[in-house]
Design a protein around this motif. Structure first.
Motif, mmCIF file in Angstrom:
data_model
loop_
_atom_site.group_PDB
_atom_site.id
_atom_site.type_symbol
_atom_site.label_atom_id
_atom_site.label_comp_id
_atom_site.label_asym_id
_atom_site.label_seq_id
_atom_site.Cartn_x
_atom_site.Cartn_y
_atom_site.Cartn_z
ATOM 1 N N LEU A 3 7.093 -3.618 -13.750
ATOM 2 C CA LEU A 3 6.604 -2.247 -13.566
ATOM 3 C C LEU A 3 5.176 -2.180 -14.068
ATOM 4 C CD1 LEU A 3 8.428 1.032 -14.555
ATOM 5 C CD2 LEU A 3 6.131 0.591 -15.385
ATOM 6 N N ILE A 4 4.325 -1.528 -13.294
ATOM 7 C CA ILE A 4 2.943 -1.317 -13.717
ATOM 8 C C ILE A 4 2.645 0.171 -13.631
ATOM 9 C CG2 ILE A 4 1.998 -1.828 -11.398
ATOM 10 C CD1 ILE A 4 -0.423 -3.121 -12.910
ATOM 11 N N ARG A 5 2.084 0.725 -14.669
ATOM 12 C CA ARG A 5 1.818 2.153 -14.711
ATOM 13 C C ARG A 5 0.491 2.476 -14.026
ATOM 14 N NH1 ARG A 5 5.753 4.035 -17.632
ATOM 15 N NH2 ARG A 5 6.688 2.736 -19.247
ATOM 16 N N SER A 6 0.316 3.728 -13.721
ATOM 17 C CA SER A 6 -0.861 4.136 -12.955
ATOM 18 C C SER A 6 -2.162 3.920 -13.727
ATOM 19 C CB SER A 6 -0.747 5.598 -12.527
ATOM 20 O OG SER A 6 -0.610 6.428 -13.654
ATOM 21 N N ASN A 7 -2.081 3.835 -15.062
ATOM 22 C CA ASN A 7 -3.302 3.621 -15.858
ATOM 23 C C ASN A 7 -3.520 2.142 -16.204
ATOM 24 O OD1 ASN A 7 -1.250 3.292 -17.668
ATOM 25 N ND2 ASN A 7 -2.085 4.655 -19.232
ATOM 26 N N GLU A 8 -2.711 1.276 -15.626
ATOM 27 C CA GLU A 8 -2.866 -0.166 -15.825
ATOM 28 C C GLU A 8 -3.434 -0.811 -14.572
ATOM 29 O OE1 GLU A 8 1.330 -0.827 -16.899
ATOM 30 O OE2 GLU A 8 0.628 -1.387 -18.909
ATOM 31 N N ARG A 9 -4.122 -1.907 -14.751
ATOM 32 C CA ARG A 9 -4.736 -2.581 -13.606
ATOM 33 C C ARG A 9 -4.078 -3.932 -13.326
ATOM 34 N NH1 ARG A 9 -5.277 1.478 -12.594
ATOM 35 N NH2 ARG A 9 -7.081 2.857 -12.648
ATOM 36 N N GLU A 10 -3.535 -4.548 -14.358
ATOM 37 C CA GLU A 10 -2.935 -5.876 -14.172
ATOM 38 C C GLU A 10 -1.846 -6.059 -15.212
ATOM 39 O OE1 GLU A 10 -5.732 -9.039 -13.367
ATOM 40 O OE2 GLU A 10 -4.542 -10.438 -14.547
ATOM 41 N N LYS A 11 -0.808 -6.796 -14.778
ATOM 42 C CA LYS A 11 0.289 -7.064 -15.698
ATOM 43 C C LYS A 11 0.886 -8.425 -15.368
ATOM 44 C CE LYS A 11 3.698 -4.289 -18.065
ATOM 45 N NZ LYS A 11 4.375 -2.969 -18.097
ATOM 46 N N HIS A 12 1.339 -9.128 -16.407
ATOM 47 C CA HIS A 12 1.919 -10.450 -16.214
ATOM 48 C C HIS A 12 3.337 -10.473 -16.770
ATOM 49 C CE1 HIS A 12 -1.999 -12.573 -15.379
ATOM 50 N NE2 HIS A 12 -2.434 -11.441 -15.909
ATOM 51 N N SER B 165 0.854 -1.185 0.000
ATOM 52 C CA SER B 165 0.000 0.000 0.000
ATOM 53 C C SER B 165 0.888 1.233 0.000
ATOM 54 C CB SER B 165 -0.925 0.004 1.224
ATOM 55 O OG SER B 165 -0.168 0.032 2.418
ATOM 56 N N TYR B 166 0.376 2.310 -0.583
ATOM 57 C CA TYR B 166 1.150 3.542 -0.658
ATOM 58 C C TYR B 166 0.248 4.715 -0.345
ATOM 59 C CZ TYR B 166 -0.927 3.559 -5.345
ATOM 60 O OH TYR B 166 -1.804 3.513 -6.387
ATOM 61 N N LYS B 167 0.835 5.906 -0.242
ATOM 62 C CA LYS B 167 0.063 7.032 0.302
ATOM 63 C C LYS B 167 -0.244 8.145 -0.692
ATOM 64 C CE LYS B 167 2.001 6.209 4.885
ATOM 65 N NZ LYS B 167 2.933 6.704 5.932
ATOM 66 N N THR B 168 0.673 8.404 -1.627
ATOM 67 C CA THR B 168 0.463 9.550 -2.512
ATOM 68 C C THR B 168 0.206 9.085 -3.940
ATOM 69 O OG1 THR B 168 2.814 9.754 -2.997
ATOM 70 C CG2 THR B 168 1.989 10.932 -1.065
ATOM 71 N N SER B 169 -0.104 10.022 -4.816
ATOM 72 C CA SER B 169 -0.328 9.670 -6.215
ATOM 73 C C SER B 169 0.978 9.210 -6.843
ATOM 74 C CB SER B 169 -0.886 10.876 -6.982
ATOM 75 O OG SER B 169 0.056 11.922 -6.961
ATOM 76 N N ILE B 170 0.856 8.317 -7.816
ATOM 77 C CA ILE B 170 2.056 7.730 -8.400
ATOM 78 C C ILE B 170 2.011 7.783 -9.918
ATOM 79 C CG2 ILE B 170 2.431 6.174 -6.447
ATOM 80 C CD1 ILE B 170 1.265 3.917 -8.224
ATOM 81 N N ASN B 171 3.177 7.680 -10.522
ATOM 82 C CA ASN B 171 3.319 7.540 -11.964
ATOM 83 C C ASN B 171 3.358 6.055 -12.322
ATOM 84 O OD1 ASN B 171 3.797 8.562 -14.604
ATOM 85 N ND2 ASN B 171 5.934 7.941 -14.381
ATOM 86 N N ASN B 172 4.073 5.303 -11.519
ATOM 87 C CA ASN B 172 4.116 3.861 -11.705
ATOM 88 C C ASN B 172 4.492 3.193 -10.392
ATOM 89 O OD1 ASN B 172 7.137 3.234 -11.543
ATOM 90 N ND2 ASN B 172 7.127 4.739 -13.200
#
Lengths: 114, 113
Positions: free
Chosen positions: B48-57, B24-31
């Motif tokens: 690496l998963i970007r802020s506009n992605e929901r899932e990555k494999h 868990s994290y606290k502030t807005s993120i880029n990735n």
């Protein structure tokens, strides 16, 4: 190619002495980061260099800590008048540019202040 | 100061089982990135998963990101003894943050053969 290298691997010093830690980033990488990891903890950001820009020193814990990067390549982290709480693993990372998010880490220098 | 919190702090499983770690994290993120660390030394980037992605494999790794809850999970499927290591999530706050990573405290994973 060669990865990020750091020296020394281990350093034992007496309280009050100065130490210098060295980082050789991957050739051509313009961004260089220093982190500190205390025992059993996550990494704590210390300082960041990007090309010829002024470094981001916002993570340095006190004015006893300083770092420089010569010629846009090798970096040295200096800790003056070391204290026991400075004991930690100091990790260096580099990346090709600030736009490339993945950072490549060196093996770290384990510092023990007696 | 650390932004991320990870749980569990330690996880012990048998080879072949799946391992799930949360961040868990606290502030807005880029990735958000996951790294692996063996024996308290250098870190290796995993995914690496970007802020506009929901899932990555990636291979046996599956990462999810829920920006509304400010949380991420790392799933390692069909674990192997060689997966034994510490796993850290790290967030990158964006271009104006200079790319510096804010790390969680890590999860120590032990996979027993």
């Amino acid at each position: 190619g060669a990865g990020v290298s750091q020296s020394p691997s281990n350093k034992v010093t007496e309280k009050g002495k100065d130490v210098e830690l060295r980082c050789d980033p991957i050739s051509g990488h313009t961004a260089l980061y220093w982190y500190r990891q205390s025992l059993g903890q996550g990494l704590e950001f210390l300082i960041y260099f990007q090309g010829n820009s002024a470094p981001d020193k916002s993570g340095l814990p006190s004015d006893r800590f300083s770092a420089e990067r010569t010629g846009g390549s090798v970096s040295t982290l200096t800790i003056q008048r070391t204290q026991q709480e400075d004991s930690a693993v100091y990790l260096c990372a580099s990346s090709p540019t600030r736009r490339v998010e993945t950072q490549y880490f060196g093996p770290g220098t384990r510092l023990l202040v007696l | 100061s650390q932004q991320g919190e990870e749980d569990p702090q330690a996880l012990s499983i048998q080879e072949g089982e799946n391992a799930t770690m949360n961040c868990s994290y606290k502030t807005s993120i880029n990735n958000l990135q996951w790294y692996r660390q063996n024996s308290g030394r250098g870190l290796v980037h995993l995914i690496l998963i970007r802020s506009n992605e929901r899932e990555k494999h990636s291979g046996r790794l599956r990462v999810t990101l829920d920006t509304s809850k400010k949380s991420s999970s790392l799933l390692i499927t069909a674990s192997r003894a060689a997966d034994t290591a510490s796993y850290f999530c790290a967030t990158e706050g964006g271009y104006n943050q200079g790319g510096k990573l804010i790390f969680g405290q890590g999860t120590e994973l032990s996979v027993k053969p």
